[in-house]
Design a protein around this motif. Structure first.
Motif, short mmCIF file in Angstrom:
data_model
loop_
_atom_site.label_atom_id
_atom_site.label_comp_id
_atom_site.label_asym_id
_atom_site.label_seq_id
_atom_site.Cartn_x
_atom_site.Cartn_y
_atom_site.Cartn_z
N ALA A 1 0.54 -1.25 0.08
CA ALA A 1 0.07 -0.02 -0.04
C ALA A 1 0.66 1.32 -0.14
CB ALA A 1 -0.84 0.08 1.12
N PHE A 2 2.00 1.14 0.76
CA PHE A 2 2.74 2.40 0.67
C PHE A 2 3.68 2.31 -0.66
CE2 PHE A 2 1.93 2.18 5.28
CZ PHE A 2 1.56 3.44 5.41
N LEU A 3 4.05 1.15 -0.86
CA LEU A 3 4.96 1.14 -2.19
C LEU A 3 4.23 0.15 -3.33
CD1 LEU A 3 7.94 -0.46 -0.54
CD2 LEU A 3 7.98 2.07 -1.39
N PRO A 4 3.15 1.06 -4.02
CA PRO A 4 2.35 0.53 -5.09
C PRO A 4 3.30 -0.15 -6.00
CG PRO A 4 1.70 2.64 -4.71
CD PRO A 4 3.08 2.37 -3.86
N MET A 5 4.32 0.22 -6.49
CA MET A 5 5.06 -0.37 -7.62
C MET A 5 5.50 -1.72 -7.22
SD MET A 5 6.08 -0.29 -10.66
CE MET A 5 5.61 1.38 -11.07
N ALA A 6 5.96 -1.87 -5.84
CA ALA A 6 6.53 -3.25 -5.38
C ALA A 6 5.29 -3.93 -5.51
CB ALA A 6 6.79 -3.13 -4.11
N GLY A 7 4.04 -3.56 -5.07
CA GLY A 7 2.79 -4.24 -5.29
C GLY A 7 2.45 -4.94 -6.60
N PHE A 8 2.83 -4.02 -7.75
CA PHE A 8 2.56 -4.58 -8.93
C PHE A 8 3.50 -5.46 -9.32
CE2 PHE A 8 3.47 -4.06 -13.51
CZ PHE A 8 2.32 -4.27 -14.07
N LEU A 9 4.78 -5.32 -8.79
CA LEU A 9 5.79 -6.29 -9.05
C LEU A 9 5.78 -7.80 -8.56
CD1 LEU A 9 8.81 -4.00 -9.49
CD2 LEU A 9 7.37 -4.84 -11.44
#
Length: 231
Positions: free
Chosen positions: A171-179
């Motif tokens: 939630a704080f790092l959306p790009m990490a969530g996408f990856l």
């Protein structure tokens, strides 16, 4: 020595990050290949299968195994997916229905629905690991996943804590969530499930040995009391 150990840990961590990124990419591609609705559950089962191979130290080609499982389990996993999709729809419909009431009836109905939804979430933690481990039909898989979830609350709680922490991180790092979203969540579930299954298997073996000893003891007692059975 410490420096060498640290480098080994870093290499292992980097290796797993690459694997998780690649598996997440495969999950997205194969989900889209099934037009999302028909692809998401076969892709998820394939993801768990490859992760299990990695975590148990098997040497596999990720894409080949992913594709093989996706093809083999396409229809069976979609039958499982239909049930897992219908249940939250029923919960949501019942929740809307309870809004027609007020007072004690409404609070009681909402409380029951929340409890049922929580049990559904617990079942969801184990349903895919059980599916690939036991290779059972849809409803036996769901039943076993539910029983494991409520029988081992400590493991379930630890899994929920780790998943919640990962979701907050994403939630704080959306790009990490996408990856890493799908592969990261599956990795946590697979990690705890594999260790829990080993524990259950060990308990079953010990119980079998214990029952065998008890059976042998009673047979000895019966033979001692009944001379006709001696020899």
């Amino acid at each position: 020595m410490n420096s060498s150990r640290l480098m080994n840990h870093m290499n292992t961590a980097c290796d797993w990050l690459i694997k998780l990124f690649y598996l997440n990419l495969l999950w997205i591609l194969f989900t889209l290949a099934g037009l999302v609705i028909a692809g998401i559950f076969p892709a998820t089962v394939a993801l768990f299968t490859v992760l299990k191979s990695f975590q148990t130290g098997e040497s596999v080609r990720a894409f080949n195994e992913f594709w093989d499982v996706y093809k083999k389990e396409f229809w069976r996993t979609n039958r499982l997916g239909i049930v897992l999709t219908i249940l939250p729809i029923i919960f949501y419909t019942d929740w809307l229905f309870t809004n027609q009431f007020s007072g004690t009836w409404a609070m009681t109905g909402k409380g029951i629905l929340l409890g049922c939804f929580f049990l559904y979430v617990i079942t969801l933690l184990y349903v895919f690991p059980v599916f690939i481990e036991a290779e059972r039909k849809v409803f036996p898989t769901i039943k076993i996943a539910f029983l494991i979830g409520i029988t081992y609350p400590v493991h379930t709680f630890m899994t929920l804590i780790c998943i919640t922490s990962l979701l907050l991180t994403f939630a704080f790092l959306p790009m990490a969530g996408f990856l890493f979203l799908a592969s990261g969540l599956a990795c946590i579930q697979s990690f705890f499930s594999l260790r829990l299954f080993k524990k259950i298997e060990a308990q079953a073996v010990n119980m079998h040995k214990h029952n065998t000893k008890i059976a042998g003891y009673y047979q000895t007692v019966i033979r001692e009391k009944n001379p006709l059975l001696k020899g």
